[in-house]
Design an enzyme around this catalytic site. Structure first.
Site, PDB file in Angstrom:
ATOM      1  N   VAL A   1       4.127  80.264  19.949  1.00 49.52           N
ATOM      2  CA  VAL A   1       4.629  81.638  19.868  1.00 49.52           C
ATOM      3  C   VAL A   1       3.505  82.516  19.324  1.00 49.52           C
ATOM      4  O   VAL A   1       2.990  82.275  18.237  1.00 49.52           O
ATOM      5  CB  VAL A   1       5.871  81.720  18.968  1.00 49.52           C
TER       6      VAL A   1
ATOM      7  N   ARG B   1       5.244  95.963  18.908  1.00 48.55           N
ATOM      8  CA  ARG B   1       5.738  96.620  20.124  1.00 48.55           C
ATOM      9  C   ARG B   1       7.005  95.921  20.632  1.00 48.55           C
ATOM     10  O   ARG B   1       7.443  96.179  21.752  1.00 48.55           O
ATOM     11  CB  ARG B   1       4.669  96.596  21.217  1.00 48.55           C
TER      12      ARG B   1
ATOM     13  N   VAL C   1       7.278  92.629  21.158  1.00 50.70           N
ATOM     14  CA  VAL C   1       6.955  91.479  22.022  1.00 50.70           C
ATOM     15  C   VAL C   1       7.647  90.220  21.524  1.00 50.70           C
ATOM     16  O   VAL C   1       8.286  89.499  22.305  1.00 50.70           O
ATOM     17  CB  VAL C   1       5.426  91.282  22.091  1.00 50.70           C
ATOM     18  N   LEU C   2       7.521  89.924  20.238  1.00 54.17           N
ATOM     19  CA  LEU C   2       8.125  88.707  19.698  1.00 54.17           C
ATOM     20  C   LEU C   2       9.641  88.736  19.838  1.00 54.17           C
ATOM     21  O   LEU C   2      10.266  87.718  20.178  1.00 54.17           O
ATOM     22  CB  LEU C   2       7.729  88.549  18.233  1.00 54.17           C
ATOM     23  N   THR C   3      10.247  89.886  19.615  1.00 53.94           N
ATOM     24  CA  THR C   3      11.698  89.993  19.754  1.00 53.94           C
ATOM     25  C   THR C   3      12.132  89.695  21.177  1.00 53.94           C
ATOM     26  O   THR C   3      13.153  89.017  21.406  1.00 53.94           O
ATOM     27  CB  THR C   3      12.172  91.399  19.335  1.00 53.94           C
TER      28      THR C   3
ATOM     29  N   SER D   1       4.089  79.707  11.600  1.00 53.59           N
ATOM     30  CA  SER D   1       2.730  80.016  11.162  1.00 53.59           C
ATOM     31  C   SER D   1       2.754  80.889   9.911  1.00 53.59           C
ATOM     32  O   SER D   1       1.918  80.746   9.016  1.00 53.59           O
ATOM     33  CB  SER D   1       1.952  80.730  12.277  1.00 53.59           C
ATOM     34  N   GLU D   2       3.720  81.779   9.826  1.00 53.40           N
ATOM     35  CA  GLU D   2       3.957  82.605   8.642  1.00 53.40           C
ATOM     36  C   GLU D   2       5.438  82.547   8.325  1.00 53.40           C
ATOM     37  O   GLU D   2       6.285  82.824   9.188  1.00 53.40           O
ATOM     38  CB  GLU D   2       3.509  84.046   8.887  1.00 53.40           C
TER      39      GLU D   2
ATOM     40  N   TYR E   1      10.487  84.271  10.893  1.00 55.81           N
ATOM     41  CA  TYR E   1      11.572  83.803  11.751  1.00 55.81           C
ATOM     42  C   TYR E   1      12.970  83.930  11.173  1.00 55.81           C
ATOM     43  O   TYR E   1      13.947  83.730  11.888  1.00 55.81           O
ATOM     44  CB  TYR E   1      11.287  82.353  12.182  1.00 55.81           C
TER      45      TYR E   1
ATOM     46  N   PHE F   1       4.122  70.727  16.006  1.00 51.61           N
ATOM     47  CA  PHE F   1       4.148  70.791  17.466  1.00 51.61           C
ATOM     48  C   PHE F   1       3.974  72.237  17.928  1.00 51.61           C
ATOM     49  O   PHE F   1       4.056  73.166  17.130  1.00 51.61           O
ATOM     50  CB  PHE F   1       5.449  70.210  18.025  1.00 51.61           C
TER      51      PHE F   1
END
Length: 402
Positions: free
Chosen positions: A81, A90, A92-94, A118-119, A123, A402
């Protein structure tokens, strides 16, 4: 220009991986593509485009994950991701998270998803809860076991990778159904997890393989040789044992390797080594988050695992990102098996979907989450029995990223 989202084709692995490398501030390496190809499921990878430019995305590996009491169950193992620098904030992740979770619900495919973050602050807003932790363990070479610890009398030996790998796969697959948090591994997963070219080593040695008739260990060495003599670091990659005696024997072998100053291991949060040592303070431990779990469908996910005790509770679930989960559900557990159905009765416990994900593997107590204001007891006395039912026999642990 309007953003568009779609799944990928087989020939788009290269552009997708270059975007991921860019997002994680890594140098793109074309030679890695063939290794990734065995893990790449293009129909399960969503990408966001700004015109023709691929600016973000995320993928899913189709795997099984061991749940408390019920063994391996299908999981959407979310991976890769990323959003390209210059295109953040913007939405994008959503869009990627929406496509993944709504797709699983509408499929229907897996009832829950899991990832490594990663952070850690990212999430939770998408309904993922911190479901397991790992321990950064550091122990000095030669640390003694307490009297009475049995390591048996079988030989522990180092072998080459070709000899070790077949045995490792067999042992791992025998143990995995009883280890909460462990994932299924295809040949491509094994190849990826134990990749051992120079560029994989991060300045450490090649992998060394240690076999016991009931287990194995894999490690690298970070060289450190000051004027007073060698103080090398032994970095354990994986230690797997079918018996407690084999576990102790493998640790004893690693702790006694010559020319080593310290053993280091990202291990399970309940690794029992500290209880084997004569001086438990020699084992320095620091915990951090590992698996984050997202319940995709409450009624399909909760019955997948078994529970520690019987309970009959009406949950009021809050899930703004996946609204089909919101509302009241009656969770009934008899003999460890659960049923879940819609209810119009008064709720006993109000729970955020993030809390259900955090408790799903049995390592995070709902009573603890209540203190973190993700759970509220509405009927006096209802929370503790529910919290106990969700608990597992051992701490969940995922031995691979993973």
């Amino acid at each position: 220009m309007a953003l568009t989202l779609r799944t990928l084709d087989h020939d788009e692995l290269g552009p997708f991986q270059r975007m991921v490398d860019n997002a994680f501030l890594s140098d793109a390496r074309e030679e890695f593509l063939e290794r990734w190809r065995g893990l790449f499921e293009p129909e399960r990878h969503h990408a966001v485009f700004d015109g023709d430019e691929l600016i973000g995305g995320g993928g899913i590996q189709t795997r099984d994950l061991t749940l408390p009491g019920s063994g391996p169950q299908p999981v959407a193992a979310v991976t890769s991701v990323a959003v390209k620098p210059g295109h953040r904030r913007r939405g994008v992740l959503t869009r990627v998270m929406t496509a993944q979770l709504h797709g699983m619900h509408e499929g229907p495919q897996e009832a829950f998803a899991a990832l490594w973050a990663s952070e850690a602050g990212i999430y939770g807003r998408f309904g993922y809860g911190m479901a397991s932790e790992f321990t950064r363990l550091s122990v000095p070479r030669g640390a003694a076991f307490r009297p009475g610890v049995s390591t048996g009398d079988v030989r522990v030996r180092e072998v080459l990778a070709d000899e070790a790998m077949l045995f490792m796969k067999e042992v791992y697959d025998r143990i995995r159904p009883g280890r909460t948090g462990w994932l299924s591994r295809s040949d491509a997963n094994w190849l990826h997890q134990f990749a051992d070219e120079e560029r994989d080593r991060d300045g450490l040695t090649a992998y060394r393989y240690v076999l016991h008739p009931q287990g194995y260990a894999v490690y690298r060495v970070k060289h450190d040789w000051p004027e007073r003599g060698p103080r090398n670091e032994l970095h354990v990659r994986e230690l797997v044992a079918e018996t407690d005696e084999a576990f102790a024997a493998l640790y004893r072998y690693l702790l006694d390797v010559d020319q080593v100053g310290e053993l280091k291991f990202f291990t399970a949060s309940d690794d029992p080594l500290v209880h084997l040592l004569a001086d438990p303070r020699l084992a320095l431990r620091m915990r951090s988050d590992s698996l984050w779990v997202r319940i995709v469908d409450v009624d399909r996910a909760l019955p997948l695992r078994r529970y520690l005790s019987d309970v009959d509770t009406v949950l009021d679930v809050d899930d703004s990102f996946c609204p089909w989960n919101g509302g009241r559900w009656r969770l009934t557990v008899k003999g460890g098996e659960a049923s879940v159905r819609r209810s119009d009765e008064a709720p006993d416990v109000a729970v955020d979907i993030q809390a259900l994900g955090a408790a799903f593997l049995g390592g995070t107590r709902l009573s603890t989450l209540a203190r973190g204001q993700l759970v509220r007891e509405l009927t006096p006395g209802a929370l503790n029995p529910l919290s106990h039912a969700f608990s597992g026999d051992r701490e969940p642990h995922c031995p691979e990223v993973f």
